[in-house]
Design a protein around this motif. Structure first.
Motif, PDB file in Angstrom:
ATOM      1  N   LEU A  33       6.835 -19.064   5.389  1.00  0.00           N
ATOM      2  CA  LEU A  33       6.001 -19.045   4.192  1.00  0.00           C
ATOM      3  C   LEU A  33       5.707 -17.598   3.800  1.00  0.00           C
ATOM      4  O   LEU A  33       5.228 -16.813   4.631  1.00  0.00           O
ATOM      5  N   PRO A  34       5.971 -17.227   2.544  1.00  0.00           N
ATOM      6  CA  PRO A  34       5.701 -15.852   2.116  1.00  0.00           C
ATOM      7  C   PRO A  34       4.203 -15.584   2.013  1.00  0.00           C
ATOM      8  O   PRO A  34       3.433 -16.439   1.554  1.00  0.00           O
ATOM      9  N   VAL A  35       3.795 -14.410   2.447  1.00  0.00           N
ATOM     10  CA  VAL A  35       2.381 -14.024   2.422  1.00  0.00           C
ATOM     11  C   VAL A  35       2.276 -12.589   1.917  1.00  0.00           C
ATOM     12  O   VAL A  35       2.988 -11.698   2.402  1.00  0.00           O
ATOM     13  N   ALA A  36       1.405 -12.379   0.943  1.00  0.00           N
ATOM     14  CA  ALA A  36       1.106 -11.025   0.457  1.00  0.00           C
ATOM     15  C   ALA A  36      -0.373 -10.748   0.708  1.00  0.00           C
ATOM     16  O   ALA A  36      -1.235 -11.519   0.285  1.00  0.00           O
ATOM     17  N   ILE A  37      -0.649  -9.656   1.405  1.00  0.00           N
ATOM     18  CA  ILE A  37      -2.026  -9.249   1.677  1.00  0.00           C
ATOM     19  C   ILE A  37      -2.267  -7.959   0.905  1.00  0.00           C
ATOM     20  O   ILE A  37      -1.724  -6.906   1.261  1.00  0.00           O
ATOM     21  N   ILE A  38      -3.041  -8.043  -0.164  1.00  0.00           N
ATOM     22  CA  ILE A  38      -3.357  -6.858  -0.951  1.00  0.00           C
ATOM     23  C   ILE A  38      -4.677  -6.317  -0.423  1.00  0.00           C
ATOM     24  O   ILE A  38      -5.692  -7.024  -0.399  1.00  0.00           O
ATOM     25  N   HIS A  39      -4.649  -5.074   0.016  1.00  0.00           N
ATOM     26  CA  HIS A  39      -5.805  -4.512   0.701  1.00  0.00           C
ATOM     27  C   HIS A  39      -6.831  -3.951  -0.275  1.00  0.00           C
ATOM     28  O   HIS A  39      -6.486  -3.421  -1.342  1.00  0.00           O
ATOM     29  N   SER A  40      -8.069  -4.064   0.124  1.00  0.00           N
ATOM     30  CA  SER A  40      -9.178  -3.604  -0.695  1.00  0.00           C
ATOM     31  C   SER A  40      -9.095  -2.104  -0.945  1.00  0.00           C
ATOM     32  O   SER A  40      -8.539  -1.341  -0.151  1.00  0.00           O
ATOM     33  N   LYS A  41      -9.678  -1.694  -2.068  1.00  0.00           N
ATOM     34  CA  LYS A  41      -9.728  -0.279  -2.401  1.00  0.00           C
ATOM     35  C   LYS A  41     -10.750   0.466  -1.547  1.00  0.00           C
ATOM     36  O   LYS A  41     -10.737   1.686  -1.474  1.00  0.00           O
ATOM     37  N   SER A  42     -11.654  -0.283  -0.904  1.00  0.00           N
ATOM     38  CA  SER A  42     -12.722   0.347  -0.131  1.00  0.00           C
ATOM     39  C   SER A  42     -12.527   0.086   1.356  1.00  0.00           C
ATOM     40  O   SER A  42     -11.610  -0.617   1.773  1.00  0.00           O
ATOM     41  N   GLU A  43     -13.422   0.655   2.153  1.00  0.00           N
ATOM     42  CA  GLU A  43     -13.396   0.449   3.597  1.00  0.00           C
ATOM     43  C   GLU A  43     -14.353  -0.661   4.003  1.00  0.00           C
ATOM     44  O   GLU A  43     -14.782  -0.741   5.154  1.00  0.00           O
ATOM     45  N   SER A  44     -14.706  -1.531   3.084  1.00  0.00           N
ATOM     46  CA  SER A  44     -15.666  -2.605   3.356  1.00  0.00           C
ATOM     47  C   SER A  44     -15.150  -3.528   4.456  1.00  0.00           C
ATOM     48  O   SER A  44     -13.945  -3.752   4.596  1.00  0.00           O
ATOM     49  N   PRO A  92     -11.266  -9.069  -9.506  1.00  0.00           N
ATOM     50  CA  PRO A  92     -12.255  -8.001  -9.297  1.00  0.00           C
ATOM     51  C   PRO A  92     -12.765  -7.875  -7.868  1.00  0.00           C
ATOM     52  O   PRO A  92     -13.299  -6.826  -7.504  1.00  0.00           O
ATOM     53  N   TRP A  93     -12.619  -8.926  -7.050  1.00  0.00           N
ATOM     54  CA  TRP A  93     -13.140  -8.821  -5.688  1.00  0.00           C
ATOM     55  C   TRP A  93     -12.335  -7.849  -4.824  1.00  0.00           C
ATOM     56  O   TRP A  93     -12.746  -7.503  -3.727  1.00  0.00           O
ATOM     57  N   LEU A  94     -11.200  -7.391  -5.321  1.00  0.00           N
ATOM     58  CA  LEU A  94     -10.403  -6.434  -4.551  1.00  0.00           C
ATOM     59  C   LEU A  94     -11.121  -5.099  -4.361  1.00  0.00           C
ATOM     60  O   LEU A  94     -10.698  -4.275  -3.552  1.00  0.00           O
ATOM     61  N   LYS A  95     -12.212  -4.899  -5.086  1.00  0.00           N
ATOM     62  CA  LYS A  95     -12.943  -3.647  -4.903  1.00  0.00           C
ATOM     63  C   LYS A  95     -13.511  -3.534  -3.497  1.00  0.00           C
ATOM     64  O   LYS A  95     -13.666  -2.429  -2.957  1.00  0.00           O
ATOM     65  N   ASP A  96     -13.800  -4.685  -2.856  1.00  0.00           N
ATOM     66  CA  ASP A  96     -14.335  -4.598  -1.498  1.00  0.00           C
ATOM     67  C   ASP A  96     -13.859  -5.713  -0.563  1.00  0.00           C
ATOM     68  O   ASP A  96     -14.399  -5.884   0.523  1.00  0.00           O
ATOM     69  N   ARG A  97     -12.815  -6.458  -0.997  1.00  0.00           N
ATOM     70  CA  ARG A  97     -12.263  -7.502  -0.137  1.00  0.00           C
ATOM     71  C   ARG A  97     -10.741  -7.500  -0.238  1.00  0.00           C
ATOM     72  O   ARG A  97     -10.192  -7.303  -1.323  1.00  0.00           O
ATOM     73  N   ASP A  98     -10.078  -7.763   0.879  1.00  0.00           N
ATOM     74  CA  ASP A  98      -8.645  -8.013   0.811  1.00  0.00           C
ATOM     75  C   ASP A  98      -8.397  -9.328   0.083  1.00  0.00           C
ATOM     76  O   ASP A  98      -9.234 -10.238   0.114  1.00  0.00           O
ATOM     77  N   PHE A  99      -7.239  -9.421  -0.568  1.00  0.00           N
ATOM     78  CA  PHE A  99      -6.853 -10.632  -1.300  1.00  0.00           C
ATOM     79  C   PHE A  99      -5.527 -11.112  -0.724  1.00  0.00           C
ATOM     80  O   PHE A  99      -4.543 -10.370  -0.711  1.00  0.00           O
TER      81      PHE A  99
END
Length: 479
Positions: free
Chosen positions: A71-82, A109-116
């Motif tokens: 199964l393909p998985v993409a983990i886009i990391h947050s812009k912050s160190e949260s 918008p949650w990518l500002k402090d959470r991985d997606f």
């Protein structure tokens, strides 16, 4: 009882025992990250840091000799160190490939402090195996025998070794939990759309301790009977739009008595289908109704004008009916396996000899029962259709005029989710958070909720943008 039904029941009981970690009855799954530059189904913009890879899990968790699925998985990391927990996306369908979502991470918008995290569900495009059915797609496009095409797809997939009975919401929920364990994530939040909301709820039912919060956009709870209600839901949405039009002076002037005229025409054509000299097929009430597409906000805005054209039986409608139908090129085999095992078998309407004549006999089943007969996967444990009881903080977003997953299903889900809020988007339709041409209200609400779920649920519904959203600007002239 068919042996596969027994196995499915056993699997349900095993997975429902939330205290039993998946690693106790199957070798721990693994996540294999790819190296930079390797081929992958999606390219994440270079401005975002991402980890791409494959989740490897058994196709059949109760068979030690089972082959693996990838199964393909993409983990886009947050812009912050949260250190906030990640958000995982569950696509709709069933059968929709999720990976395109990872190509546009800036929309979330949650990518500002959470991985997606975006995962391609088993059986969907880019997964291995992918339960694509080009036979069915081509049969729809050429008006060929669809039942024969479904049988042909099933035969081909099974000949390649695919076990169609292992593709359902229970196994997809187990895949999701396997990913959480493989990534060593303590808990996460779920963001699901349409069928993805059903999968999120089933996951929360089985693995509730792993869920921090949920956003359910366009709710399809497992106890909602889609096949019994969808035609009536469509009619209700059309009536609601007509009444909303009547309350707005410009729309009411352009399309007077719209509701009465439209449904009078539908009743007349239902009683006596039309024979048109320039059109080979008989024009039926359901074929006319199908011309009104209201699964997007732009479709809602055009709906009164389309209903007016139907009411007048304008000749240009018949040329639109002459266009060949199209079946979207998504994983129809996955859709058949899920729906024909866990939804249609428990549908009262689809098992009835007299399903009714809503909208002149508009077919409400998500999958025609004859196609499910051809696909021939066994029904899984009926407990999958029970209401999901959970204390997980949950935001439920419903579009006011959604014909597929109406607001009442949000209220249905909320009855057994005591820590939840239902927000209805004024003028909204299906998948309100992903109406990219709109005002972004639903996405903004979702981000606010994920930022502080418990605090959000304590606020009044009047404190978010949905409460002040303007009525739709209905199109009253042809462009």
């Amino acid at each position: 009882m068919h042996p596969k039904v027994v196995l499915s029941s056993v699997l349900f009981i095993i997975l429902a025992a939330c205290q039993t970690p998946i690693s106790e009855f199957v070798e721990r799954p693994r996540f294999e990250a790819i190296a930079t530059g390797q081929d992958f189904p999606v390219a994440v913009p270079a401005s975002f840091n991402a980890t791409l890879g494959w989740l490897i899990v058994p196709e059949d968790r109760i068979d030690p000799q089972s082959t693996d699925v990838r199964l393909p998985v993409a983990i886009i990391h947050s812009k912050s160190e949260s250190n906030k927990s990640p958000v995982v996306y569950l696509a709709g369908g069933p059968g929709t490939a999720a990976m395109r979502t990872a190509a546009f991470p800036g929309a979330y918008p949650w990518l500002k402090d959470r991985d997606f995290i975006v995962i391609g569900q088993r059986g969907t495009h880019y997964a291995t195996p992918a339960l694509m059915c080009p036979e069915y797609r081509d049969a729809v496009a050429t008006s060929s025998d669809q039942v024969t095409s479904v049988r042909a797809c099933k035969t081909r997939l099974e000949a390649s070794g695919v076990r169609l009975g292992t593709y359902n919401s229970i196994t997809s929920a187990a895949d999701l939990e396997a990913l959480r364990q493989a990534l060593e994530i303590e808990s996460w939040s779920l963001y699901g759309g349409s069928y993805g909301t059903r999968l999120a709820l089933i996951y929360a039912k089985i693995y509730g301790s792993s869920v921090e919060s949920m956003v359910l956009d366009s709710p399809l709870p497992p106890n909602a009977k889609y096949d019994d209600e969808s035609a009536q839901n469509f009619e209700n949405a059309l009536r609601a739009i007509a009444r909303d039009c009547a309350a707005q002076p410009d729309c009411a002037e352009a399309f007077p008595a719209l509701e009465e005229r439209f449904f009078q025409t539908i009743a007349e054509v239902s009683a006596s289908p039309l024979k048109i000299d320039t059109f080979d097929e008989t024009v039926t009430a359901p074929s006319l109704v199908s011309l009104i597409q209201i699964t997007s906000e732009s479709g809602v805005r055009r709906a009164p004008m389309m209903m007016d054209q139907v009411a007048k039986l304008e000749p240009e409608l018949f040329s639109a009916l002459a266009d060949p139908p199209q079946a979207s090129d998504f994983a129809w085999g996955m859709r058949f396996s899920v729906w024909c095992s866990e939804a249609l078998p428990f549908s009262e309407r689809s098992n009835s000899e007299n399903p009714g004549k809503v909208l002149g006999g508009y077919e409400s089943a998500a999958i025609d029962p004859e196609l499910c007969d051809a696909w021939a996967v066994p029904a899984i444990d009926p407990r999958i259709t029970e209401p999901v009881v959970s204390n997980v903080p949950t935001l439920i977003i419903a579009g006011e005029f959604d014909p597929l997953t109406p607001p009442k299903w949000g209220e249905l889900a909320a009855k057994t989710l005591p820590n939840s809020m239902v927000v209805t988007i004024r003028g909204g339709s299906h998948s309100s958070t992903q109406q990219w041409g709109g005002d972004g209200c639903a996405m903004s609400i979702s981000a606010d909720f994920l930022d502080a779920p418990e605090a959000f649920l304590m606020t009044s519904a009047s404190e978010n943008c949905a409460s002040s959203r303007a009525a739709p600007a209905y199109q009253v002239t042809r462009e």
